[in-house]
Write a protein that holds these residues in place. Structure first.
Motif, PDB file in Angstrom:
ATOM      1  N   SER A   1      12.541  52.822 -22.672  1.00  0.00           N
ATOM      2  CA  SER A   1      12.711  52.019 -23.875  1.00  0.00           C
ATOM      3  C   SER A   1      12.925  52.917 -25.070  1.00  0.00           C
ATOM      4  CB  SER A   1      11.459  51.175 -24.110  1.00  0.00           C
ATOM      5  OG  SER A   1      10.360  52.006 -24.356  1.00  0.00           O
TER       6      SER A   1
ATOM      7  N   LYS B   1      15.516  52.510 -17.030  1.00  0.00           N
ATOM      8  CA  LYS B   1      15.819  52.857 -18.397  1.00  0.00           C
ATOM      9  C   LYS B   1      14.525  53.053 -19.154  1.00  0.00           C
ATOM     10  CE  LYS B   1      18.004  49.174 -19.246  1.00  0.00           C
ATOM     11  NZ  LYS B   1      18.776  48.137 -19.890  1.00  0.00           N
TER      12      LYS B   1
ATOM     13  N   TYR C   1       6.133  31.252 -33.548  1.00  0.00           N
ATOM     14  CA  TYR C   1       6.062  31.975 -32.269  1.00  0.00           C
ATOM     15  C   TYR C   1       7.162  33.016 -32.245  1.00  0.00           C
ATOM     16  CZ  TYR C   1       6.131  32.550 -27.139  1.00  0.00           C
ATOM     17  OH  TYR C   1       6.107  33.038 -25.855  1.00  0.00           O
TER      18      TYR C   1
ATOM     19  N   SER D   1       4.193  53.182 -22.803  1.00  0.00           N
ATOM     20  CA  SER D   1       5.628  53.059 -22.989  1.00  0.00           C
ATOM     21  C   SER D   1       6.393  53.426 -21.738  1.00  0.00           C
ATOM     22  CB  SER D   1       6.066  53.961 -24.130  1.00  0.00           C
ATOM     23  OG  SER D   1       5.771  55.291 -23.802  1.00  0.00           O
TER      24      SER D   1
ATOM     25  N   TYR E   1       8.863  41.478 -14.926  1.00  0.00           N
ATOM     26  CA  TYR E   1       9.364  40.432 -15.817  1.00  0.00           C
ATOM     27  C   TYR E   1       8.248  40.004 -16.759  1.00  0.00           C
ATOM     28  CZ  TYR E   1      11.799  36.410 -17.615  1.00  0.00           C
ATOM     29  OH  TYR E   1      12.424  35.530 -18.457  1.00  0.00           O
ATOM     30  N   ASN E   2       8.519  40.102 -18.028  1.00  0.00           N
ATOM     31  CA  ASN E   2       7.542  39.735 -19.035  1.00  0.00           C
ATOM     32  C   ASN E   2       7.784  38.284 -19.441  1.00  0.00           C
ATOM     33  OD1 ASN E   2       6.036  39.325 -21.343  1.00  0.00           O
ATOM     34  ND2 ASN E   2       6.305  41.430 -22.056  1.00  0.00           N
ATOM     35  N   VAL E   3       6.927  37.420 -18.944  1.00  0.00           N
ATOM     36  CA  VAL E   3       7.136  35.991 -19.179  1.00  0.00           C
ATOM     37  C   VAL E   3       7.069  35.670 -20.667  1.00  0.00           C
ATOM     38  CG1 VAL E   3       6.193  33.699 -18.745  1.00  0.00           C
ATOM     39  CG2 VAL E   3       6.246  35.385 -16.922  1.00  0.00           C
ATOM     40  N   ARG E   4       6.147  36.305 -21.339  1.00  0.00           N
ATOM     41  CA  ARG E   4       5.985  36.019 -22.768  1.00  0.00           C
ATOM     42  C   ARG E   4       7.237  36.372 -23.554  1.00  0.00           C
ATOM     43  NH1 ARG E   4       1.437  35.747 -25.798  1.00  0.00           N
ATOM     44  NH2 ARG E   4      -0.286  34.815 -24.680  1.00  0.00           N
ATOM     45  N   ALA E   5       7.781  37.528 -23.219  1.00  0.00           N
ATOM     46  CA  ALA E   5       8.963  37.970 -23.961  1.00  0.00           C
ATOM     47  C   ALA E   5      10.235  37.335 -23.413  1.00  0.00           C
ATOM     48  CB  ALA E   5       9.061  39.495 -23.912  1.00  0.00           C
ATOM     49  N   GLY E   6      10.133  36.733 -22.259  1.00  0.00           N
ATOM     50  CA  GLY E   6      11.298  36.089 -21.678  1.00  0.00           C
ATOM     51  C   GLY E   6      12.339  37.061 -21.193  1.00  0.00           C
ATOM     52  N   LYS E   7      11.926  38.229 -20.761  1.00  0.00           N
ATOM     53  CA  LYS E   7      12.908  39.206 -20.282  1.00  0.00           C
ATOM     54  C   LYS E   7      12.211  40.279 -19.441  1.00  0.00           C
ATOM     55  CE  LYS E   7      12.522  42.199 -24.290  1.00  0.00           C
ATOM     56  NZ  LYS E   7      13.225  42.925 -25.350  1.00  0.00           N
TER      57      LYS E   7
ATOM     58  N   MET F   1       9.487  35.297 -30.205  1.00  0.00           N
ATOM     59  CA  MET F   1       9.997  35.307 -28.840  1.00  0.00           C
ATOM     60  C   MET F   1       9.833  36.668 -28.166  1.00  0.00           C
ATOM     61  SD  MET F   1      11.141  32.383 -27.988  1.00  0.00           S
ATOM     62  CE  MET F   1      12.100  30.933 -28.373  1.00  0.00           C
ATOM     63  N   GLU F   2      10.000  37.704 -28.931  1.00  0.00           N
ATOM     64  CA  GLU F   2      10.044  39.047 -28.355  1.00  0.00           C
ATOM     65  C   GLU F   2       8.792  39.362 -27.551  1.00  0.00           C
ATOM     66  OE1 GLU F   2      10.044  42.102 -31.268  1.00  0.00           O
ATOM     67  OE2 GLU F   2      10.839  43.604 -29.889  1.00  0.00           O
TER      68      GLU F   2
ATOM     69  N   SER G   1      10.481  30.333 -23.522  1.00  0.00           N
ATOM     70  CA  SER G   1      11.409  31.285 -22.919  1.00  0.00           C
ATOM     71  C   SER G   1      12.753  30.612 -22.624  1.00  0.00           C
ATOM     72  CB  SER G   1      10.781  31.854 -21.642  1.00  0.00           C
ATOM     73  OG  SER G   1      11.701  32.634 -20.955  1.00  0.00           O
TER      74      SER G   1
ATOM     75  N   ALA H   1       8.480  50.132 -16.698  1.00  0.00           N
ATOM     76  CA  ALA H   1       7.193  50.011 -16.008  1.00  0.00           C
ATOM     77  C   ALA H   1       7.225  48.876 -14.988  1.00  0.00           C
ATOM     78  CB  ALA H   1       6.083  49.767 -17.033  1.00  0.00           C
TER      79      ALA H   1
ATOM     80  N   ARG I   1       7.985  48.782 -11.954  1.00  0.00           N
ATOM     81  CA  ARG I   1       8.964  48.841 -10.870  1.00  0.00           C
ATOM     82  C   ARG I   1       9.039  50.295 -10.409  1.00  0.00           C
ATOM     83  NH1 ARG I   1      13.920  46.603 -14.513  1.00  0.00           N
ATOM     84  NH2 ARG I   1      13.706  48.057 -16.219  1.00  0.00           N
TER      85      ARG I   1
ATOM     86  N   PRO J   1      -0.716  44.689 -16.418  1.00  0.00           N
ATOM     87  CA  PRO J   1       0.742  44.779 -16.509  1.00  0.00           C
ATOM     88  C   PRO J   1       1.171  46.018 -17.279  1.00  0.00           C
ATOM     89  CG  PRO J   1       0.039  42.549 -16.978  1.00  0.00           C
ATOM     90  CD  PRO J   1      -1.218  43.378 -16.857  1.00  0.00           C
ATOM     91  N   GLY J   2       2.216  46.635 -16.785  1.00  0.00           N
ATOM     92  CA  GLY J   2       2.711  47.869 -17.396  1.00  0.00           C
ATOM     93  C   GLY J   2       2.184  49.105 -16.709  1.00  0.00           C
TER      94      GLY J   2
ATOM     95  N   ARG K   1      10.830  43.849 -18.598  1.00  0.00           N
ATOM     96  CA  ARG K   1      10.290  44.934 -19.426  1.00  0.00           C
ATOM     97  C   ARG K   1      11.385  45.971 -19.610  1.00  0.00           C
ATOM     98  NH1 ARG K   1       4.670  45.305 -19.447  1.00  0.00           N
ATOM     99  NH2 ARG K   1       5.006  47.404 -20.188  1.00  0.00           N
ATOM    100  N   ASP K   2      11.457  46.522 -20.791  1.00  0.00           N
ATOM    101  CA  ASP K   2      12.512  47.511 -21.015  1.00  0.00           C
ATOM    102  C   ASP K   2      11.961  48.934 -21.037  1.00  0.00           C
ATOM    103  OD1 ASP K   2      11.184  47.351 -23.351  1.00  0.00           O
ATOM    104  OD2 ASP K   2      12.834  46.458 -24.488  1.00  0.00           O
ATOM    105  N   ASP K   3      10.721  49.106 -20.581  1.00  0.00           N
ATOM    106  CA  ASP K   3      10.167  50.454 -20.572  1.00  0.00           C
ATOM    107  C   ASP K   3      10.123  51.045 -19.165  1.00  0.00           C
ATOM    108  OD1 ASP K   3       8.234  48.921 -19.437  1.00  0.00           O
ATOM    109  OD2 ASP K   3       6.658  49.367 -20.902  1.00  0.00           O
TER     110      ASP K   3
END
Lengths: 569, 551
Positions: B74, B72, B390, B52, A228-234, B392-393, B360, A240, A242, A288-289, A236-238
């Motif tokens: 990215s 998945k 800021y 990545s 979970y990427n706290v900065r991005a609020g979601k 968000m992404e 967030s 990594a 896990r 991280p990652g 990770r979508d790559d």
């Protein structure tokens, strides 16, 4: 204005400046008092009388005063103790001794002088250069279970669950996951899934499987998904941070340097459950990652077991720096195969075989000079096993040393090395041809003697329990048996303590050690450096997987040294 | 937070060395300077420079097991770029040193300008959104809650407890909020009961306890079906109803500013105001007072039982007590705690990644792509506005150029234009050179008398380093102190009581002062050296650590 006046003014100013410099330089030389490292602790409690969290422990039912103790639990040492009235809501203890392996223990005392709640920080170190630390410490009734609590977003203390902040529709409840201590303050929880209700002897059928890696911090109560990427609020979508291959009923083995090896297990493949051979490494020292790695061999191929398996054992041998993977199910039955996973050398190789194929057995590295491994019990196509086999790894091969027979065949049982040369087994299931598995109350010791192994001193717990766990407490050496399932399929919610009285004896007089807050079967059970025992997930009374965590507070008090300070009680 | 920092330092920034520290520390330091240039490091932080997904040790050869994985990869996230959604916060006054009128006016104008630009989709203020939510017709909210309740029941029966808990929790919250208009109180109690069961089945015993206790207060004579309700949950219910029994009932005296209004306790009519309601059970209950013309009043009350009488006063006919509204509604909608914490952190003037959790949350609530805010301070000559954006992404924070507004606000429009450009430019480009990790807009005030600060030298250095002055120290009053040295800057100003120097003794006094000065310097050096030597000097270390325990 005369020149004399001007000169006088300049000199006078100079005198002022000099005086100021004197003051400044004196202050500078003193540097003020040396900056003292600080440890800030916020206490809150689980009040057994109200079954509720209380952020104001002055409201804790019956509490009169707070005792704060600096301890060194590993040395079983009470360094100093201080008492506070609860009225002030804050207390300071100056100049606590620097050192390693320190812990601050807290006892809420009632008017009779009895402990009504206890808690502690994780073990930490402090020195002149140490940074300030902050801990949130939950106090709970001694010898009781309680939900793990933490303060989230400043809205009060609530029950902790696995970190499910994800964009995907995932169920973070879990069975068949693994948890190990990652540091003095952390527990790593990996994988697991949702499993159809099954009978003990059968192969689990997965409804869902998880690849997440969650880190529980006992100093804050938070569980964090590494992905979970706290900065991005979601999340990770790559992919990594896990597991590449989500899995349950795998093994997770610490190999030092904050590295952990996940081996085998079950995963879902197009809706079907199948065994896994893949090896993955979790390295918490990485950024991280890059904290979950799929290691490859010298050919560039991912490390994979030759015989994919689940419900096996994986035992680290620090002297050799490798992990011994033994037994398990291949999906078609029990395998006796033993393989070595050597992360440093980047290879996995077959080392031989156990004398029997075993599923849901235990393999423990004993404390003899040879670092022998003792594989005990389990089940295979012929039923539950009563055999134990002592073996070593010599020249990359299994070398069988000796064998013994338990008084009771068993699988899915609790086992601990209670002395360097003694292994204790508790309960387990005994039958593979009955749906209940027929749990047993039998316990027994396996003792290394004369280069071999003997099974001795069988006794019974008060209740039958299969699938239980056991932890040994560091101060009293008491072993606490937790959980399991009885012969009617009900969760055994009571914990019991078993006291060793002499080197090779355990008293059969188990005593009551509290009742689970949430009845759960097959949770992970991990002893923390706070002294608490952490239970995560597992199957609830109605068969569903649970996302919650709870503490068992064994009240394993660090007593005063003879002649030392503290209350010693 | 990496080493990257934007330090806003006071004019007369500290000189290196202990004397500099002491001298600077003696001065008032509520002062602000320009951000120093930041060399934002690529790859620093949680996202920068991350792989990545493939590990460097090579894992490209995914076998069949990888095919079974649910992971998945990215993809390229760029595509047809939609209009970015910007959440523009109200301008915040750091330490609230500025009258709220100024940031409000600047913030409102800035919002107009940014909205008018069209380059971004400016989201409404959270305050506005909350107000709109509060104004939504109550009947629609209840209707929606009923749907959630029905759905929750179905999910409970299907054994999908987590989803059930989510639906039922939502239903319960809405029904409680709108209890004044709730016609079928039984929906709320049944939702509570089933919510307790759903929580219990998911292992959330704590939440289950809370719900079943509330249910026990409202319905103390229920029989929970053992086929559906686990023993543990039934035990808690039984214990709580035992408490209710043991505590006995109480009497409620309910009056209102309107006579003849209908009084309801837990949805049951109990009379007209003024009313005396006897035999109300111990625990939490819902009091509703309704009048066809004067509106409604509702309140969650705690009945003490034990035969005690408690009085409640209902006020109807107020601004918020009209049709479909509760009396309390006239209040401003409360903002979520994360949002007030975010505002507070910005007003504190020192922030960095500690804002991330709040932002967030804001993202989840607003779906904003960017959040922008203006932090305002005051120096001697002007209001200073520091714009921030800021993303968000990835949590990137940009600090734009500071903009000064004179106290008369005669340059208001020009200043707002500059802020607009700074914010939209940042949204558009997120320039690396302006990335910041940590921001310190102010330093702590010290309780020292106001002093003249160091001269131009340090300010010039700041400017040379690319910074822009946004606030300055108080001007030195003694114009004769022109050397700019730290020593002179601490010279106390002459006071009227100082006797005028006499010409004939001036030379002697000068000599005397010189001797005193030299002497004090020597003594000072001696004292300092002694203290340094005997006190352990630079090698001095604390003897232990301090534990602060809060309970």
């Amino acid at each position: 204005m005369s020149s004399g006046t001007t000169s006088s003014g300049v000199w006078r100013r100079t005198a002022w400046v000099s005086a100021a410099l004197l003051l400044a330089s004196s202050l500078a030389a003193c540097g003020g008092p040396p900056e003292t490292p600080g440890v800030d602790i916020t206490l809150f409690g689980w009040d057994g009388a109200t079954s509720d969290f209380t952020s104001d422990v002055t409201n804790y039912t019956g509490a009169e005063r707070l005792q704060v103790k600096l301890t060194r639990p590993r040395g079983q040492e009470l360094v100093e103790a201080h008492d506070f009235d609860l009225g002030s809501n804050e207390g300071k203890v100056p100049e606590l001794s620097f050192g390693q392996g320190l812990r601050l223990d807290f006892d809420l005392i009632d008017e009779k002088g009895s402990r009504i709640a206890t808690g502690a920080t994780p073990i930490f170190r402090s020195g002149p250069e140490a940074e300030d630390r902050e801990f949130s410490v939950m106090l709970g009734p001694p010898r009781e279970f309680a939900p793990v609590g933490a303060r989230f977003r400043g809205v009060g203390y609530t029950q902790v669950k696995f970190d499910d902040r994800t964009d995907e529709d995932r169920n973070f409840s879990r069975i068949g996951h693994r948890a190990v201590r990652a540091s003095d303050g952390e527990v790593l929880v990996v994988g697991g899934g949702q499993v159809q209700r099954r009978n003990p002897p059968s192969m689990p059928e997965l409804n869902g499987v998880l690849g997440d890696v969650q880190l529980f911090n006992s100093g804050s109560g938070y569980v964090s998904d590494l992905a979970y990427n706290v900065r991005a609020g979601k999340q990770r979508d790559d992919g990594a941070d896990r597991l590449r291959i989500p899995r349950a009923y795998h093994t997770l083995t610490p190999i030092g340097d904050r590295q952990f090896v996940a081996v085998g297990g079950l995963t879902l493949d197009q809706g079907s459950t199948r065994v896994v051979g893949a090896v993955e490494v979790i390295d918490l020292s990485n950024e991280p990652g890059r904290r979950v790695i799929r290691p490859v061999d010298n050919e560039g191929d991912p490390l994979t077991l030759n015989t994919p398996r689940a419900m096996h054992t994986a035992t680290y041998r620090p002297s050799a720096g490798h992990v011994v993977v033994a037994g398990g199910t291949t999906g078609n039955g029990a395998t006796p195969s033993v393989e070595i996973v050597d992360i440093d050398d980047r290879r996995v190789y077959q080392a031989g075989q156990l004398s029997s194929g075993r599923i849901q057995h235990e393999t423990i590295r004993m404390g003899d000079e040879q670092g022998s491994l003792l594989a005990v019990g389990g089940r295979n196509g012929s039923g539950a096993l009563d055999s134990a086999e002592l073996f070593r790894i010599e020249d990359e091969s299994v070398e069988s040393v000796d064998g013994a027979s338990l008084a009771q065949s068993r699988y899915d049982f609790a086992a601990l090395r209670v002395r360097p040369e003694i292994m204790a087994v508790f309960g387990g299931f005994t039958a593979t041809d009955e749906a209940s598995g027929v749990p047993t109350s039998n316990c027994q010791l396996l003792v290394l003697r004369g280069g071999g192994v003997d099974a001795v001193n069988a006794w019974s717990l008060h209740r039958r329990r299969g699938g239980a766990d056991a932890v040994q407490l560091t101060q009293s050496n008491t072993t606490v048996v937790i959980g399991g399932r009885d012969d009617e399929g009900n969760v055994v919610e009571e914990a019991v303590g078993v006291l060793p009285t002499e080197q090779q004896m355990l008293t059969p007089a188990d005593d009551d050690r509290g009742t689970m807050d949430t009845a759960r079967f097959d949770p992970t059970v991990t002893r923390l450096s706070t002294g608490n025992v952490l239970l995560t997930g597992g199957r609830g009374p109605n068969g569903g997987a649970l996302p919650s965590l709870e503490y068992y507070n064994p009240a394993d008090i660090v007593a005063a040294r003879p002649g030392g300070g503290g209350d010693g009680s | 937070m990496s080493d990257d920092q934007t330090m806003w330092q006071p004019t007369g920034a500290r000189q290196p060395g202990v004397i500099g520290d002491v001298v600077a520390g003696m001065a008032t330091a509520m002062l602000v300077l320009a951000p120093m240039p930041l060399a934002a490091q690529e790859g620093a932080g949680a996202n920068g420079g991350e792989p990545s997904g493939e590990q460097s040790d090579g894992t490209s050869a995914d076998g069949s097991e990888e095919a079974a994985s649910d992971q998945k990869k990215s993809g390229d996230q760029k595509g047809d770029a939609p209009t970015p959604k910007l959440y523009l916060m109200s301008a915040q006054s750091v330490h609230e040193d500025i009258s709220s009128i100024v940031p409000e006016r600047i913030g409102a104008l800035l919002r107009d300008r940014v909205e008018g630009d069209g380059g971004v989709d400016v989201l409404p203020h959270l305050e506005t959104m909350k107000r709109a939510e509060a104004d939504r017709p109550v009947t629609a909210a209840i209707s929606k809650a009923r749907e959630k309740y029905t759905s929750g029941l179905g999910l409970v029966n299907a054994g999908r407890y987590e989803e059930a808990a989510e639906n039922l929790q939502s239903a319960v919250e809405t029904l409680k909020k709108n209890v004044a208009q709730l016609q079928e109180f039984g929906v709320l109690t049944d939702a509570l009961k089933n919510l307790a069961r759903a929580y219990w089945e998911t292992g959330s015993n704590y939440d289950a306890r809370r719900q079943i206790r509330q249910y026990a207060h409202l319905v103390p004579d229920a029989e929970l079906d053992p086929e559906k309700y686990p023993k543990g949950l039934r035990d808690i219910y039984d214990r709580e109803t035992g408490k209710v029994d043991k505590a006995g009932t109480g009497t409620l005296e309910i009056d209102a500013n309107v006579e003849g209004a209908t009084v309801l306790i837990d949805g049951k009519e109990k009379g007209k105001t003024p009313a005396s309601v006897e035999d109300v059970g111990f625990g939490h209950h819902y009091l509703v007072v309704r009048h066809p013309k004067e509106g409604t009043f509702s309140k969650k009350i705690r009945v003490r039982g034990r035969g005690k009488t408690q009085s409640f006063e209902a006020e109807l006919g107020g601004e918020g007590s009209g049709q479909g509204a509760m009396a309390e509604k006239s209040k401003e909608p409360s903002l979520p705690s994360y949002y007030t914490a975010l505002q507070s952190s910005i007003r504190d003037g020192n922030f960095g990644d500690d804002l991330d959790p709040y932002l967030s949350e804001l993202r989840q609530e607003t779906e904003a792509d960017f959040v922008a805010w203006v932090a305002m301070l005051k120096n001697d000559n002007a209001y200073v506005a520091a714009p921030f954006v800021y993303r968000m992404e990835d949590g990137t924070l940009i600090q734009g150029e500071n903009v000064e507004f004179n106290f008369e606000l005669s340059n208001l429009m020009a200043g707002v234009d500059s802020l607009q450009k700074a914010i939209l430019g940042a949204v558009d480009e997120m320039p690396k050179a302006k990335r910041v990790e940590k921001v310190s807009l102010v330093e702590e005030k010290e309780e020292k008398p106001k002093r003249a600060e160091a001269g131009e030298t340090k300010e010039d250095e700041q400017k040379d380093e690319g910074g822009e002055e946004v606030a300055r120290a108080d001007q030195t009053e003694d114009k004769s102190s022109t050397s700019g040295s730290e020593a002179e800057s601490v010279e106390p100003p002459p006071t009227p009581e100082d006797p005028p120097p006499e010409d004939d003794e001036g030379g002697n006094k000068a000599l005397l002062y010189g001797l005193v000065a030299g002497g004090t310097l020597l003594v000072g050096a001696g004292v300092a050296g002694g203290v340094y030597y005997f006190g352990g000097g630079a090698g001095q270390q604390p003897n232990g650590f301090e534990a602060t325990i809060t309970w």
